[in-house]
Write a protein that holds these residues in place. Structure first.
Motif, PDB file in Angstrom:
ATOM      1  N   TRP A   1       5.517 -15.616 -16.903  1.00 30.06           N
ATOM      2  CA  TRP A   1       5.289 -14.734 -15.756  1.00 30.06           C
ATOM      3  C   TRP A   1       6.639 -14.611 -15.019  1.00 30.06           C
ATOM      4  N   SER A   2       7.381 -13.578 -15.356  1.00 26.10           N
ATOM      5  CA  SER A   2       8.711 -13.402 -14.785  1.00 26.10           C
ATOM      6  C   SER A   2       8.626 -13.218 -13.267  1.00 26.10           C
ATOM      7  N   GLN A   3       9.651 -13.662 -12.572  1.00 24.79           N
ATOM      8  CA  GLN A   3       9.637 -13.772 -11.123  1.00 24.79           C
ATOM      9  C   GLN A   3       9.544 -12.432 -10.403  1.00 24.79           C
ATOM     10  N   PRO A   4       8.805 -12.392  -9.272  1.00 28.33           N
ATOM     11  CA  PRO A   4       8.794 -11.214  -8.418  1.00 28.33           C
ATOM     12  C   PRO A   4       9.854 -11.269  -7.325  1.00 28.33           C
ATOM     13  N   LEU A   5      10.408 -12.479  -7.070  1.00 29.51           N
ATOM     14  CA  LEU A   5      11.408 -12.685  -6.028  1.00 29.51           C
ATOM     15  C   LEU A   5      12.776 -12.879  -6.671  1.00 29.51           C
ATOM     16  N   GLU A   6      13.768 -12.182  -6.144  1.00 29.84           N
ATOM     17  CA  GLU A   6      15.059 -12.083  -6.820  1.00 29.84           C
ATOM     18  C   GLU A   6      15.788 -13.425  -6.936  1.00 29.84           C
ATOM     19  N   ALA A   7      15.563 -14.354  -6.017  1.00 27.81           N
ATOM     20  CA  ALA A   7      16.266 -15.634  -6.090  1.00 27.81           C
ATOM     21  C   ALA A   7      15.961 -16.378  -7.382  1.00 27.81           C
ATOM     22  N   TYR A   8      14.768 -16.177  -7.921  1.00 28.60           N
ATOM     23  CA  TYR A   8      14.385 -16.901  -9.136  1.00 28.60           C
ATOM     24  C   TYR A   8      15.071 -16.363 -10.392  1.00 28.60           C
ATOM     25  N   ARG A   9      15.865 -15.300 -10.238  1.00 29.46           N
ATOM     26  CA  ARG A   9      16.720 -14.879 -11.356  1.00 29.46           C
ATOM     27  C   ARG A   9      17.741 -15.961 -11.693  1.00 29.46           C
ATOM     28  N   GLN A  10      17.995 -16.867 -10.721  1.00 26.75           N
ATOM     29  CA  GLN A  10      18.951 -17.951 -10.936  1.00 26.75           C
ATOM     30  C   GLN A  10      18.307 -19.165 -11.594  1.00 26.75           C
ATOM     31  N   SER A  11      17.029 -19.085 -11.894  1.00 25.95           N
ATOM     32  CA  SER A  11      16.351 -20.215 -12.521  1.00 25.95           C
ATOM     33  C   SER A  11      17.009 -20.564 -13.855  1.00 25.95           C
ATOM     34  N   ALA A  12      17.078 -21.856 -14.125  1.00 26.99           N
ATOM     35  CA  ALA A  12      17.716 -22.323 -15.364  1.00 26.99           C
ATOM     36  C   ALA A  12      17.002 -21.836 -16.614  1.00 26.99           C
ATOM     37  N   VAL A  13      15.745 -21.424 -16.481  1.00 30.01           N
ATOM     38  CA  VAL A  13      14.999 -21.014 -17.676  1.00 30.01           C
ATOM     39  C   VAL A  13      15.682 -19.840 -18.380  1.00 30.01           C
ATOM     40  N   TRP A  14      16.340 -18.968 -17.606  1.00 28.91           N
ATOM     41  CA  TRP A  14      16.873 -17.737 -18.201  1.00 28.91           C
ATOM     42  C   TRP A  14      18.137 -17.966 -19.018  1.00 28.91           C
ATOM     43  N   THR A  15      18.750 -19.118 -18.891  1.00 29.01           N
ATOM     44  CA  THR A  15      19.902 -19.449 -19.730  1.00 29.01           C
ATOM     45  C   THR A  15      19.591 -20.594 -20.684  1.00 29.01           C
ATOM     46  N   SER A  16      18.356 -21.043 -20.693  1.00 29.52           N
ATOM     47  CA  SER A  16      17.984 -22.173 -21.545  1.00 29.52           C
ATOM     48  C   SER A  16      17.837 -21.772 -23.003  1.00 29.52           C
ATOM     49  N   ASP A  17      17.600 -20.488 -23.267  1.00 27.81           N
ATOM     50  CA  ASP A  17      17.410 -19.983 -24.628  1.00 27.81           C
ATOM     51  C   ASP A  17      17.753 -18.505 -24.600  1.00 27.81           C
TER      52      ASP A  17
ATOM     53  N   GLN B   1       0.844  -1.188   0.000  1.00 28.74           N
ATOM     54  CA  GLN B   1       0.000   0.000   0.000  1.00 28.74           C
ATOM     55  C   GLN B   1       0.882   1.241   0.000  1.00 28.74           C
ATOM     56  N   HIS B   2       0.477   2.262  -0.745  1.00 32.49           N
ATOM     57  CA  HIS B   2       1.274   3.480  -0.861  1.00 32.49           C
ATOM     58  C   HIS B   2       1.468   4.130   0.506  1.00 32.49           C
ATOM     59  N   ASN B   3       2.687   4.620   0.732  1.00 29.17           N
ATOM     60  CA  ASN B   3       3.053   5.283   1.990  1.00 29.17           C
ATOM     61  C   ASN B   3       2.844   4.378   3.197  1.00 29.17           C
ATOM     62  N   SER B   4       3.099   3.103   3.025  1.00 28.60           N
ATOM     63  CA  SER B   4       2.872   2.142   4.089  1.00 28.60           C
ATOM     64  C   SER B   4       3.828   0.972   3.894  1.00 28.60           C
ATOM     65  N   THR B   5       4.071   0.234   4.975  1.00 29.30           N
ATOM     66  CA  THR B   5       4.826  -1.011   4.867  1.00 29.30           C
ATOM     67  C   THR B   5       3.888  -2.211   4.777  1.00 29.30           C
ATOM     68  N   LYS B   6       2.618  -1.966   4.651  1.00 29.60           N
ATOM     69  CA  LYS B   6       1.605  -3.029   4.616  1.00 29.60           C
ATOM     70  C   LYS B   6       1.501  -3.618   3.215  1.00 29.60           C
ATOM     71  N   TRP B   7       1.563  -4.945   3.144  1.00 27.02           N
ATOM     72  CA  TRP B   7       1.385  -5.654   1.877  1.00 27.02           C
ATOM     73  C   TRP B   7      -0.086  -6.031   1.732  1.00 27.02           C
ATOM     74  N   ILE B   8      -0.679  -5.622   0.618  1.00 28.35           N
ATOM     75  CA  ILE B   8      -2.089  -5.925   0.356  1.00 28.35           C
ATOM     76  C   ILE B   8      -2.244  -6.924  -0.791  1.00 28.35           C
ATOM     77  N   GLY B   9      -1.147  -7.239  -1.462  1.00 31.15           N
ATOM     78  CA  GLY B   9      -1.148  -8.228  -2.535  1.00 31.15           C
ATOM     79  C   GLY B   9       0.170  -8.976  -2.543  1.00 31.15           C
ATOM     80  N   ILE B  10       0.150 -10.176  -3.096  1.00 30.55           N
ATOM     81  CA  ILE B  10       1.375 -10.948  -3.285  1.00 30.55           C
ATOM     82  C   ILE B  10       1.532 -11.176  -4.788  1.00 30.55           C
ATOM     83  N   PRO B  11       2.405 -10.406  -5.450  1.00 33.33           N
ATOM     84  CA  PRO B  11       2.599 -10.586  -6.892  1.00 33.33           C
ATOM     85  C   PRO B  11       3.174 -11.961  -7.208  1.00 33.33           C
ATOM     86  N   PHE B  12       2.535 -12.662  -8.124  1.00 34.82           N
ATOM     87  CA  PHE B  12       3.010 -13.973  -8.570  1.00 34.82           C
ATOM     88  C   PHE B  12       4.024 -13.858  -9.692  1.00 34.82           C
ATOM     89  N   GLY B  13       3.987 -12.766 -10.429  1.00 37.21           N
ATOM     90  CA  GLY B  13       4.917 -12.598 -11.540  1.00 37.21           C
ATOM     91  C   GLY B  13       4.372 -11.571 -12.507  1.00 37.21           C
TER      92      GLY B  13
END
Length: 438
Positions: free
Chosen positions: A356-372, A143-155
């Motif tokens: 649906w590209s990842q919202p969490l940075e760890a998934y940048r290491q997924s093998a998909v990104w170097t597969s093609d 939420q704007h101007n807040s630390t409250k999460w109102i959604g969890i982006p899947f990608g």
């Protein structure tokens, strides 16, 4: 529509059993998940946008079935048309009944912020476990101007330029121009050789909004300023709309009515040779023997920058929310957590070729990104520095402007000749002010 039960899980077989092995390259911290015991007798209904890639739906359903098996919670998953999920979400919010997990679009939680569960504990866990959240995930999840999460982006699916390399060469270009004048010359040359470009100017959630936003952002225009004051009626917007009057005649016929599937079909049938699209188009071409030669000739490039310092594009974001009226909120939150864990998420990401590209940075290491190498560009989808309602905060008003296609219709009215750039910008300003004053 599908009910997923314990029996259905067993029928999925080896595809479900193999998911864990595919996620081993994704780093994660060993921390305990939030303590939220699932309610006795819980059952869940989930809705989300329909798939453009078969694997998106297949693996999502398999993962939901794994959740059912693990927790003995029946899950029903409904896939809803892209243009239909926002009206359905509005009904759910206004009636106080309906699905337990709504995976809607980017802005949607900001439209219903007062009716949603706080998802901050879940977001904190996922962020700490998987290397932190991307730029757009934080923008749309909090939420704007807040630390409250109102959604969890899947990608998020971004739509760079998708083009036939052979057509570019035939038109006399060895690469995609980054400036407006060069891009216009390219589109004019493609039109002359009867291999035109085409961009959606209809009420398309992803492609229509994506094109309108690119047009504005690449000219330095914005819906609001940094404080959230309407700024759409500007000289930058007029420059963008005047450019559109030159660009639109180079498009293939029919783009004024294009929805999200339209340019996929036009590109696959070789009616257009350049458009903007997510991974779905390349995925479909690559996996069909009849169109694989088109895939082999297809390249991707960032949208032309114009006056922007970086690629003037964002992402079409899937954003999960849990309404306060649901009977089993703990089960709903646990479902979201389970689906975002590497054992489920990475096979979904990989099987869909990063659609649906990842919202969490760890998934940048997924093998998909170097597969093609043609996929690597999509890895950055959720870290683009533009968003709906740019340059201002994401709020109920910015979400409503996007849902009402205010900017898309401003552009289409100029392209069709129904309005001058000046009149179209004034009308967009008037419509936007309705929402920002509410």
């Amino acid at each position: 529509m599908q009910h997923i039960t314990r029996r259905a899980t067993l029928a999925l077989g080896a595809a479900s059993l193999a998911t864990g092995a595919q996620a081993q390259g994704v780093p994660r911290a060993e921390i305990p998940p939030p303590a939220q015991p699932i309610e006795q007798g819980a059952a869940l209904r989930v809705i989300r946008p329909a798939r453009f890639i078969d694997a998106d739906e297949t693996i999502f359903r398999e993962n939901a079935a794994r959740f059912s098996e693990r927790y003995n919670v029946p899950v029903r998953v409904d896939f809803v048309g892209w243009e239909d999920i926002r009206p359905q979400t509005a009904v759910i919010a206004n009636t106080g009944s309906g699905p337990d997990v709504v995976i809607g679009w980017a802005d949607d939680p900001h439209v219903y912020v007062d009716k949603l569960h706080d998802l901050s504990e879940l977001a904190d866990y996922l962020g700490r476990r998987y290397g932190g959240w991307s730029f757009l995930a934080r923008k749309y999840g909090m939420q704007h101007n807040s630390t409250k999460w109102i959604g969890i982006p899947f990608g998020g699916g971004t739509g760079p330029i998708c083009y036939r390399a052979s057509a570019l060469r035939e038109a006399g270009f060895d690469k995609l121009p980054e400036d407006h004048a060069g891009f216009l010359r390219l589109c004019q040359a493609l039109k002359r050789i009867n291999k035109p470009a085409g961009f959606a100017l209809g009420n398309a959630v992803g492609d229509g909004n994506g094109f309108a936003n690119w047009l504005l952002w690449s000219h330095g225009a914005s819906l609001t300023d940094e404080e959230g004051t309407i700024s759409i009626n500007s000289r930058e917007t007029l420059a963008a709309l005047n450019y559109l009057r030159e660009l639109y005649p180079t498009f293939a016929p029919g783009t004024l009515s294009w929805l999200d599937p339209s340019n996929n079909r036009a590109y696959a049938s070789q009616e257009v040779h350049l458009t903007a699209n997510g991974v779905s188009l390349y995925y479909a071409l690559k996996n069909d023997p009849r169109t694989k030669p088109i895939a082999d000739d297809t390249e991707h490039a960032p949208l032309p920058r114009g006056v922007s310092a970086g690629p003037p594009q964002s992402a079409t974001v899937l954003n999960a929310m849990v309404f306060r009226h649901v009977r089993y909120p703990n089960a709903a939150k646990e479902f979201i957590r389970f689906m975002m864990e590497a054992e489920q998420y990475d096979p979904w990401l990989t099987g869909s070729l990063g659609y649906w590209s990842q919202p969490l940075e760890a998934y940048r290491q997924s093998a998909v990104w170097t597969s093609d190498p043609k996929l690597t560009l999509f890895r950055e989808a959720m870290n683009h520095q533009y968003w709906s309602g740019y340059k201002g905060p994401i709020t109920q008003a910015s979400g409503a402007v996007a849902a009402d296609y205010v900017l898309v219709q401003m552009c289409s009215s100029v392209a069709s000749g129904q309005a001058t750039p000046e009149a179209a910008a004034r009308e967009a300003e008037r419509r936007a002010r309705r929402y920002y004053r509410a």
